[in-house]
Scaffold this motif. Structure first.
Motif, PDB file in Angstrom:
ATOM      1  N   ASP A  94       6.483  14.035 -14.000  1.00 47.07           N
ATOM      2  CA  ASP A  94       5.537  12.934 -14.202  1.00 47.07           C
ATOM      3  C   ASP A  94       4.113  13.454 -14.117  1.00 47.07           C
ATOM      4  O   ASP A  94       3.747  14.142 -13.188  1.00 47.07           O
ATOM      5  CB  ASP A  94       5.715  11.876 -13.111  1.00 47.07           C
ATOM      6  CG  ASP A  94       6.978  11.084 -13.288  1.00 47.07           C
ATOM      7  OD1 ASP A  94       7.239  10.199 -12.473  1.00 47.07           O
ATOM      8  OD2 ASP A  94       7.694  11.361 -14.264  1.00 47.07           O
ATOM      9  N   GLN A  95       3.322  13.095 -15.106  1.00 48.14           N
ATOM     10  CA  GLN A  95       1.936  13.550 -15.127  1.00 48.14           C
ATOM     11  C   GLN A  95       1.056  12.429 -15.631  1.00 48.14           C
ATOM     12  O   GLN A  95       0.900  12.282 -16.836  1.00 48.14           O
ATOM     13  CB  GLN A  95       1.844  14.759 -16.065  1.00 48.14           C
ATOM     14  CG  GLN A  95       0.594  15.585 -15.923  1.00 48.14           C
ATOM     15  CD  GLN A  95       0.551  16.344 -14.621  1.00 48.14           C
ATOM     16  OE1 GLN A  95      -0.057  15.883 -13.663  1.00 48.14           O
ATOM     17  NE2 GLN A  95       1.183  17.499 -14.585  1.00 48.14           N
ATOM     18  N   PRO A  96       0.409  11.577 -14.843  1.00 45.44           N
ATOM     19  CA  PRO A  96       0.365  11.594 -13.378  1.00 45.44           C
ATOM     20  C   PRO A  96       1.525  10.826 -12.742  1.00 45.44           C
ATOM     21  O   PRO A  96       2.115   9.984 -13.388  1.00 45.44           O
ATOM     22  CB  PRO A  96      -0.942  10.850 -13.085  1.00 45.44           C
ATOM     23  CG  PRO A  96      -1.055   9.855 -14.180  1.00 45.44           C
ATOM     24  CD  PRO A  96      -0.428  10.497 -15.392  1.00 45.44           C
ATOM     25  N   VAL A  97       1.800  11.138 -11.490  1.00 46.64           N
ATOM     26  CA  VAL A  97       2.840  10.438 -10.751  1.00 46.64           C
ATOM     27  C   VAL A  97       2.324   9.037 -10.408  1.00 46.64           C
ATOM     28  O   VAL A  97       1.253   8.891  -9.844  1.00 46.64           O
ATOM     29  CB  VAL A  97       3.171  11.197  -9.445  1.00 46.64           C
ATOM     30  CG1 VAL A  97       4.164  10.421  -8.626  1.00 46.64           C
ATOM     31  CG2 VAL A  97       3.710  12.571  -9.768  1.00 46.64           C
ATOM     32  N   GLN A  98       3.094   8.033 -10.786  1.00 48.44           N
ATOM     33  CA  GLN A  98       2.639   6.648 -10.585  1.00 48.44           C
ATOM     34  C   GLN A  98       3.483   5.962  -9.520  1.00 48.44           C
ATOM     35  O   GLN A  98       4.251   5.052  -9.821  1.00 48.44           O
ATOM     36  CB  GLN A  98       2.738   5.869 -11.906  1.00 48.44           C
ATOM     37  CG  GLN A  98       1.852   6.417 -12.982  1.00 48.44           C
ATOM     38  CD  GLN A  98       0.415   6.053 -12.726  1.00 48.44           C
ATOM     39  OE1 GLN A  98      -0.061   4.965 -13.037  1.00 48.44           O
ATOM     40  NE2 GLN A  98      -0.324   6.972 -12.142  1.00 48.44           N
ATOM     41  N   LEU A  99       3.359   6.428  -8.272  1.00 48.75           N
ATOM     42  CA  LEU A  99       4.195   5.867  -7.225  1.00 48.75           C
ATOM     43  C   LEU A  99       3.913   4.395  -6.977  1.00 48.75           C
ATOM     44  O   LEU A  99       4.809   3.636  -6.689  1.00 48.75           O
ATOM     45  CB  LEU A  99       3.985   6.616  -5.897  1.00 48.75           C
ATOM     46  CG  LEU A  99       4.666   7.947  -5.766  1.00 48.75           C
ATOM     47  CD1 LEU A  99       4.422   8.490  -4.369  1.00 48.75           C
ATOM     48  CD2 LEU A  99       6.155   7.818  -5.991  1.00 48.75           C
ATOM     49  N   GLY A 100       2.651   3.993  -7.046  1.00 46.48           N
ATOM     50  CA  GLY A 100       2.309   2.610  -6.727  1.00 46.48           C
ATOM     51  C   GLY A 100       2.264   2.417  -5.224  1.00 46.48           C
ATOM     52  O   GLY A 100       2.841   3.192  -4.462  1.00 46.48           O
TER      53      GLY A 100
END
Lengths: 478, 201, 290
Positions: free
Chosen positions: C181-187
């Motif tokens: 993931d680029q960017p990581v979208q953890l939330g």
């Protein structure tokens, strides 16, 4: 203004040297505060009327929320704090501001950076990392502007006439080092072409967010409070040793908080953060003790003035710190993570703590810097009440809704939509709180703009007088 | 209130001063106690910096204890070990075979066929003559490399190759090999492609 | 602290320490991570996204979906279940009494009580969870005991936690899930449900598109704003477009018009479909349902 041979020691001259830099910093800060609050209010309304201004991709909630938060933090909190920092350094150094043009250039650069950043987010160029959404161009500009202001502050400190250091020096000087380091690290790792793979990104993001929103704001807020509280109370700052412990413990323990408990990272990271969070209770306690000992029993009536703002600010800091630390305990974070509790704590830190302290400081120093009283002194008092009511109405329902939401989500038999619906009535009240804070901010902006206009008119008058009577030697007020 | 005096000492210039005092001992002691408790908490919950240990597992040993052991995993692990010892030199550790030496097992229709009867005969009896594998023709001689393996081990090897490298086919049990062995004619000659096709799958 | 240098050194050491601990150390430990394998197989995990799904992640980022949705499943524990899959020659009604008779030792009293409790009011449907425990050894010992008397049963390792109970995933999210993931979208906030396994729960792209266009058509009291600007309402040409959305009457386009997703909407739907993480790994084991 009295012409004086020993000018550098005269507080009037010190204050006068800060006039333009502070107006530049505070004026832009007031604008961004209002912009951020308006964007935040629209975002809040969207929870009750999702189609409100729904046709415009620029105003979708996912862009408004980060833009609003960043505008308040980067647009208001940081430049206002830097302005107060410059003034405190100049006063404590008993010396005029060094390199006086540099902060003026830097202030304009900073506000340009925030503008580019906000536009970037609203146009879809957000970087995707919380508190770091500004696109690369804006980040570079902000970094450069901060370094310029830090240079001026460091020079003012370095050329000080008064050699004894005061506790505020520790907090504020550390803040000057803190921001460039964390900002450059975060942007180099996350906002560049060489982002690390995978979960390292959010880890660095959490480290950055904690060190900016918790530690950095604490450093400037407490540093500013420790300057003004004894000054206004007419007493000395209680307990140097306690303040020293508070400072060292804050920077050594506070910088290790931030990793959430449920994060998809190896167990050692949230465990270290938990331990650091509990240890951070101690500097919070120290700061509380110093504040209480300095202010309680003093012969200062609150009187809706700066003293009130700053005292409420420190109390909010303690409250927000306790909320932050409790969210780091595994048994609570199980319920509270991913709910409105987190935003409630952040809003308390931004509006209850940082903004209140900055408002108090600005209302206290600006009349003496401009050498004129506040144009609308009643507005300042009204601002206090709107601000206080606003913070309470914003934070308390939001925090409660977070707990309610968390408890419902923890029970798998309750449908998600029902858990969400239970939060709506609290969000209504919070939106009212946002409105009150906005009204307070408009009152604040009115004072700042009126002072700026007064000053500009004053400059214009002096220039016209100078042009009209070339044979008189008149000093141009700069 | 700003002071009009020209003097530069802090207190007379109206700037705040602080009381001189040392840090109280009780807060230092509390910090040390919290450090100690934190250390114990760290020992119990951190997995000691292991990159594989995630909460709620408290240590690497605990995580290992929860790994599935019986059944499939053990069979495949055993199969892999035996495969690499016996078959890997020719068929390759990645099952891709070597031209001129051994055909690939990855993607081979003989390996992934629904029934394992034909497949099992190959290591038990050896294979000679031309045979088509994954669209290519091979004409080599394979000795009965699995004849010396006990039933369980050969079953493990066959299960392993049938579920590795993208192959997805059922496992083979030791009893199945036992049955096939019992039905094998004595004085075994290597099988050929035609003989395999005459067997049930 | 008496000098500026002292303050600088203190701040430098403090921030340097936390930089080493939370920036350098994770970058060294996790930054070079590679693919791992799914537990008990040789399949790689995770797989790179392709095509529209990769672009969809950028759409997700640009519209700030992470402001309301998280992409991480949490787990608070792990348990071993003993599941009954075959009664042998017994009838369902007799089974409870039979099970009690197996475990007469006093230290297994808790087990017989648990069996009795779970078989209370059982209608004979299989498979049936008999016993859940965090003690793996105990669970396999029980299973062996039952198998020895001809009862068919199995042990399963299951993850426990409110996210798991809600069906948002079979195990917690771990670092390697976010490798590509680029960017990581953890939330950080769940105003909407978690999306880590939305591709498993809602494998239909059309449902995602309908939801994006008119969230209320899928969830009646949804607070999600509609993303109408990702779609185009246009006159139906010679024949209706294959991509046109199929919405309930109150949300559908006016007669003669159709709603067609723009490329961004299709990319976002493809990205959502790619969000699947229900595979067991070494660091988060569980027994997958066959």
């Amino acid at each position: 203004m009295n012409p004086n041979e020993n000018k550098s020691c005269c507080t009037n001259a010190i204050d006068a040297s800060l006039r333009v830099p502070l107006l530049a910093l505070f004026g832009g800060a007031a604008v961004w505060l209002v912009v951020g609050l308006v964007l935040g209010l629209i975002a809040g309304i969207k929870f009750h009327a999702p189609e409100f201004l729904g046709g415009c991709p620029l105003l979708t909630y996912g862009r408004l929320a980060p833009a609003a938060n960043d505008a308040v933090l980067y647009g208001f909190c940081i430049p206002a704090a830097l302005g107060v920092l410059l003034w405190i350094f100049a006063r404590l150094s008993q010396n005029q501001l060094a390199l006086p043009l540099v902060p003026v250039v830097a202030a304009n650069l900073w506000h340009l950076g925030v503008f580019i950043g906000t536009a970037g987010i609203l146009l879809g160029g957000s970087s995707g990392h919380t508190w770091l959404e500004y696109p690369r161009a804006a980040a570079v500009i902000l970094f450069a502007a901060f370094l310029l202001i830090a240079a001026s502050a460091a020079a003012t400190f370095g050329w000080r006439r008064e050699q004894t250091l005061y506790p505020s020096h520790w907090f504020l000087f550390a803040a000057l080092l803190w921001f460039p380091w964390i900002y450059s690290t975060a942007n180099l790792f996350l906002n560049s072409n060489q982002s690390p793979r995978g979960v390292v990104q959010p880890i660095i993001g959490w480290w950055f967010a904690n060190n900016l929103v918790f530690v950095w704001l604490a450093l400037v807020g407490v540093g500013i409070a420790f300057y003004f509280l004894p000054k206004i109370a007419g007493r000395s700052l209680a307990s140097y040793g306690q303040a020293l412990f508070g400072f060292l413990a804050l920077i050594f323990f506070g910088s290790w908080c931030g990793i959430p408990q449920g994060a998809p990272v190896p167990a050692w990271l949230p465990t270290v953060s938990s331990i650091a969070a509990v240890l951070t209770l101690l500097p919070l306690l120290s700061i509380l003790i110093v504040t209480v000992k300095t202010t309680f029993g003093a012969n200062v009536s609150c009187n809706d003035g700066s003293f009130c703002f700053i005292r409420i600010g420190i109390m909010s800091f303690i409250a927000s710190g306790i909320l932050y630390i409790s969210a780091a305990c595994p048994q609570y974070s199980r319920i509270l993570e991913f709910t409105w509790f987190g935003p409630a704590q952040t809003q308390l830190q931004l509006f209850g703590f940082a903004a209140m302290i900055l408002f108090g400081a600005i209302y206290e120093l600006l009349p003496s810097v401009m050498d004129k009283p506040l144009p609308f002194p009643k507005f300042a008092k009204l601002h206090f009440w709107f601000g206080l009511a606003g913070v309470v109405l914003l934070v308390v329902p939001l925090a409660i809704s977070g707990v309610v939401q968390g408890e419902k989500l923890a029970d798998a038999h309750i449908a998600f939509a029902d858990a969400n619906a239970a939060t709506l009535k609290f969000l209504h009240i919070s939106a009212t709180g946002q409105l009150f804070i906005l009204i307070g901010a408009l009152l604040f902006a009115a004072n700042i703009f009126a002072m700026t206009i007064q000053w500009k008119l004053g400059v214009a008058k002096t220039v016209i007088t100078y042009i009209k009577s070339p044979l008189e030697t008149a000093e141009v007020k700069s | 209130m700003s002071d009009e005096k020209k003097s530069c000492s802090v207190s007379s210039a109206g700037e705040p001063v602080s009381e001189r005092s040392t840090t109280p001992m009780w807060i230092i002691v509390t910090t040390l106690i919290l450090f100690f408790i934190g250390g114990i908490y760290f020992d119990r919950h951190s997995g000691w910096f292991d990159a594989k240990v995630y909460a709620p597992y408290s240590s690497a040993e605990t995580l290992e204890a929860y790994q599935p052991k019986s059944g499939e995993a053990a069979l495949l692990a055993r199969g892999k070990k035996n495969y690499e010892a016996v078959c890997g030199t020719c068929h390759g550790p990645d099952g891709l075979g070597k031209p001129g030496q051994a055909p690939p097992l990855a993607g081979s229709e003989w390996v992934t066929a629904k029934g394992f009867n034909r497949l099992a005969h190959i290591p038990l009896m050896g294979l000679a003559g031309s045979i088509s594998v994954a669209g290519k023709d091979w004409n080599m001689n394979m000795a009965a490399m699995g004849a010396a393996l006990p039933d369980e081990d050969l079953a493990a090897v066959l299960s392993y190759i049938r579920s590795s490298w993208g192959n997805k086919a059922s496992s083979v049990a030791g009893d199945d090999i036992k049955q096939i062995r019992s039905k094998m004619p004595a004085g075994a000659q290597p099988v050929t492609h035609d003989m395999l096709m005459q067997m049930p799958e | 602290m008496k000098t500026g240098i002292a303050i600088f050194v203190a701040a430098f050491v403090a921030l340097g320490a936390s930089w080493c601990g939370f920036v350098l150390a994770p970058a060294l430990q996790l930054g070079g991570a590679k693919q791992t394998v799914i537990l008990q197989t040789t399949d790689n995990w995770p797989l790179q996204r392709t095509g529209d799904a990769t672009l969809g992640l950028q759409v997700y980022r640009a519209y700030g979906c992470a402001a309301c949705h998280t992409e991480q499943v949490r787990q608070t524990g792990v348990a071993s279940e003993v599941n009954l899959t075959g009664l042998g020659n017994r009838k369902a009604e007799d089974f409870s009494a039979f099970a009690k008779s197996l475990f007469v030792l006093p230290e297994l009293a808790g087990v017989t009580n648990a069996f009795a409790a779970s078989l209370n009011g059982w209608n004979g449907e299989l498979p049936k969870t008999l016993f859940t425990t965090t003690d793996v050894e105990l669970a396999s010992a029980l299973a062996e005991r039952l198998k020895a008397v001809g009862v068919k049963c199995e042990t399963r390792l299951v993850a426990t936690g409110s996210d798991i109970a809600r069906g948002w995933g079979s195990r917690q999210s771990v670092a390697v899930d976010y490798l590509y993931d680029q960017p990581v979208q953890l939330g950080s906030m769940r105003a909407g449900p978690d999306l880590a396994n939305i591709g498993v729960r809602v494998p239909d792209a059309n449902l995602h598109l309908n939801h994006l266009y008119a969230p209320k058509s899928v969830t009646p009291n949804s607070t999600m704003p509609s993303f109408k600007f990702l779609f185009e309402v246009r006159k139906i040409g010679a024949a209706p477009s294959a991509d046109a959305l199929n919405l309930p009457k109150e949300f559908a386009a006016a007669p003669g018009f159709e709603i067609v997703p723009k490329p961004e909407a299709k990319q976002l739907a493809a990205y959502l479909l790619s969000l699947k993480a229900n595979v067991p790994l070494y660091e988060a084991p569980f027994t997958p349902v066959k």
